[in-house]
Design an enzyme around this catalytic site. Structure first.
Site, PDB file in Angstrom:
ATOM      1  N   ARG A   7       0.859  -1.184   0.000  1.00 46.15           N
ATOM      2  CA  ARG A   7       0.000   0.000   0.000  1.00 46.15           C
ATOM      3  C   ARG A   7       0.895   1.234   0.000  1.00 46.15           C
ATOM      4  O   ARG A   7       1.913   1.262   0.707  1.00 46.15           O
ATOM      5  CB  ARG A   7      -0.920   0.024   1.226  1.00 46.15           C
ATOM      6  CG  ARG A   7      -2.100  -0.944   1.144  1.00 46.15           C
ATOM      7  CD  ARG A   7      -3.119  -0.538   0.069  1.00 46.15           C
ATOM      8  NE  ARG A   7      -4.278  -1.414   0.011  1.00 46.15           N
ATOM      9  CZ  ARG A   7      -4.402  -2.469  -0.798  1.00 46.15           C
ATOM     10  NH1 ARG A   7      -3.421  -2.805  -1.618  1.00 46.15           N
ATOM     11  NH2 ARG A   7      -5.515  -3.188  -0.795  1.00 46.15           N
ATOM     12  N   GLU A  12      -3.282   7.752  -4.567  1.00 44.77           N
ATOM     13  CA  GLU A  12      -3.655   7.021  -5.782  1.00 44.77           C
ATOM     14  C   GLU A  12      -4.962   7.601  -6.293  1.00 44.77           C
ATOM     15  O   GLU A  12      -5.877   7.767  -5.481  1.00 44.77           O
ATOM     16  CB  GLU A  12      -3.848   5.531  -5.493  1.00 44.77           C
ATOM     17  CG  GLU A  12      -2.552   4.791  -5.327  1.00 44.77           C
ATOM     18  CD  GLU A  12      -2.742   3.282  -5.137  1.00 44.77           C
ATOM     19  OE1 GLU A  12      -3.839   2.772  -5.464  1.00 44.77           O
ATOM     20  OE2 GLU A  12      -1.799   2.646  -4.664  1.00 44.77           O
ATOM     21  N   HIS A  18      -1.237   0.431  -9.758  1.00 47.53           N
ATOM     22  CA  HIS A  18      -1.843  -0.549  -8.840  1.00 47.53           C
ATOM     23  C   HIS A  18      -2.461  -1.730  -9.616  1.00 47.53           C
ATOM     24  O   HIS A  18      -3.681  -1.913  -9.620  1.00 47.53           O
ATOM     25  CB  HIS A  18      -2.898   0.124  -7.959  1.00 47.53           C
ATOM     26  CG  HIS A  18      -3.152  -0.635  -6.679  1.00 47.53           C
ATOM     27  ND1 HIS A  18      -3.527  -0.045  -5.504  1.00 47.53           N
ATOM     28  CD2 HIS A  18      -3.080  -1.973  -6.396  1.00 47.53           C
ATOM     29  CE1 HIS A  18      -3.692  -0.961  -4.555  1.00 47.53           C
ATOM     30  NE2 HIS A  18      -3.421  -2.152  -5.087  1.00 47.53           N
TER      31      HIS A  18
HETATM   32  C1  DGY Z   1      -5.462  -6.064  -2.963  1.00 53.46           C
HETATM   33  O1  DGY Z   1      -6.223  -6.983  -3.236  1.00 53.46           O
HETATM   34  O2  DGY Z   1      -5.380  -5.616  -1.833  1.00 53.46           O
HETATM   35  C2  DGY Z   1      -4.612  -5.521  -4.065  1.00 53.46           C
HETATM   36  O3  DGY Z   1      -3.913  -4.407  -3.689  1.00 53.46           O
HETATM   37  C3  DGY Z   1      -5.437  -5.225  -5.293  1.00 53.46           C
HETATM   38  O4  DGY Z   1      -5.864  -6.348  -5.883  1.00 53.46           O
END
Ligand code: DGY
Length: 310
Positions: free
Chosen positions: A226, A255, A274
């Site tokens: 993240r 983001e 992402h």
């Molecule tokens: C998640 O699933 O947390 C990813 O970052 C996106 O698929």
């Protein structure tokens, strides 16, 4: 019959199973996420919600939606949902673990290789007509074999990255919430640092100016976890100052990252939008799991993939 609001059309035909089970399905039709007010109003017509990682499901939202019985996140990460507020209100929350582990680990490794071998810089040179001749010393990158990879957060995805690293005969160090190599030791010993921790109050800004200063000047930082796990401003400064050699990021803070964001002007930075889980098979499997969670929640049964606070 239940009413399900889905905040973006997910990949695959998994939603069909909700219809077949007799539930009414309302899918937000736009590519852009529903604005806050629309999210609130459409959710208020529903008993179950399938939401994306970009939808903020906080205490205010939950307070305004007392009719919701189940929330199914189209992601494994749960930082967009206030789990405590949901638990207090008895709302079941589900997510999509396991099915995206390999796709995300593949992407982490792709980023690592791309940054190590300077793929963006050398591909850009070709596109810009700067490929004039073969030169012994152009676009020299970093070797992986024998290098040390530091994995911060050795959960499902971190372990899958470690398995890939074995194929390159890398030495792997791991830091977990329960132990392993202490973070400062891992940072100073690693040629590559790959982040795999969930975003929680204790991991926000985990990689700050102090942590970056502990890394080798030749090291490359990879983040597929993240964005807010890394202090963006400190990272941009570290790249400009040459404190570290490069960063390859699938996730950023914020983001989306605006095209004029200072981070994008930092040297040796590679940013993707992402896409860690972005393969058709993975995304369709995530849809299926979201639907499994909703079907169970609407039936008053325990969710097959329940959220657990990190
Ligand atoms: C998640 O699933 O947390 C990813 O970052 C996106 O698929």
């Amino acid at each position: 019959m239940g009413r399900v609001f889905v905040t973006r059309r997910p990949v695959g035909d998994g939603l069909e199973r909700l219809v077949q089970a007799g539930h009414a399905v309302d899918v937000w039709p736009d590519l852009a996420p529903p604005p806050d007010q629309a999210l609130l109003e459409r959710a208020q017509q529903a008993d179950a919600l399938i939401c994306m990682l970009s939808d903020r499901i906080d205490a205010v939202f939950l307070e305004a939606n007392p009719q919701l019985t189940v929330i199914s996140n189209y992601a494994v990460g749960l930082d967009n949902i206030d789990l405590r507020a949901a638990a207090v209100r008895g709302v079941a929350v589900g997510h999509t673990p396991d099915v995206l582990t390999d796709a995300t680990a593949d992407l982490a490794f792709a980023l690592l290789l791309a940054a190590a071998r300077r793929l963006p810089q050398s591909a850009q040179a070709v596109l810009q007509g700067r490929w004039e001749t073969w030169q012994p010393d152009s676009f020299l990158g970093a070797d992986l074999v024998g290098a040390t990879l530091g994995i911060v957060g050795a959960g499902r995805i971190g372990e899958a990255v470690a398995r890939r690293a074995a194929g390159w005969s890398m030495r792997v160090l791991k830091t977990t919430s329960r132990g392993g190599t202490p973070l400062s030791e891992l940072l100073s010993a690693s040629d590559f640092v790959s982040l795999h921790v969930p975003l929680t109050p204790s991991t926000r800004d985990l990689i700050d100016a102090r942590a970056l200063a502990q890394m080798k000047p030749t090291a490359i930082l990879v983040n597929t976890a993240r964005g807010p796990v890394v202090d963006t401003q400190a990272l941009a400064q570290a790249l400009h100052a040459g404190t570290i050699a490069g960063a390859a990021l699938d996730v950023t803070d914020p983001e989306p990252l605006p095209p004029d964001h200072p981070l994008l002007r930092a040297p040796n930075v590679l940013v993707l939008p992402h896409v860690g889980s972005a393969t058709p098979r993975t995304r369709a499997a995530m849809t299926d799991i979201c639907v499994d969670n909703v079907l169970a929640g609407l039936a008053g049964e325990p969710l097959p993939y329940p959220a657990r606070a990190a």
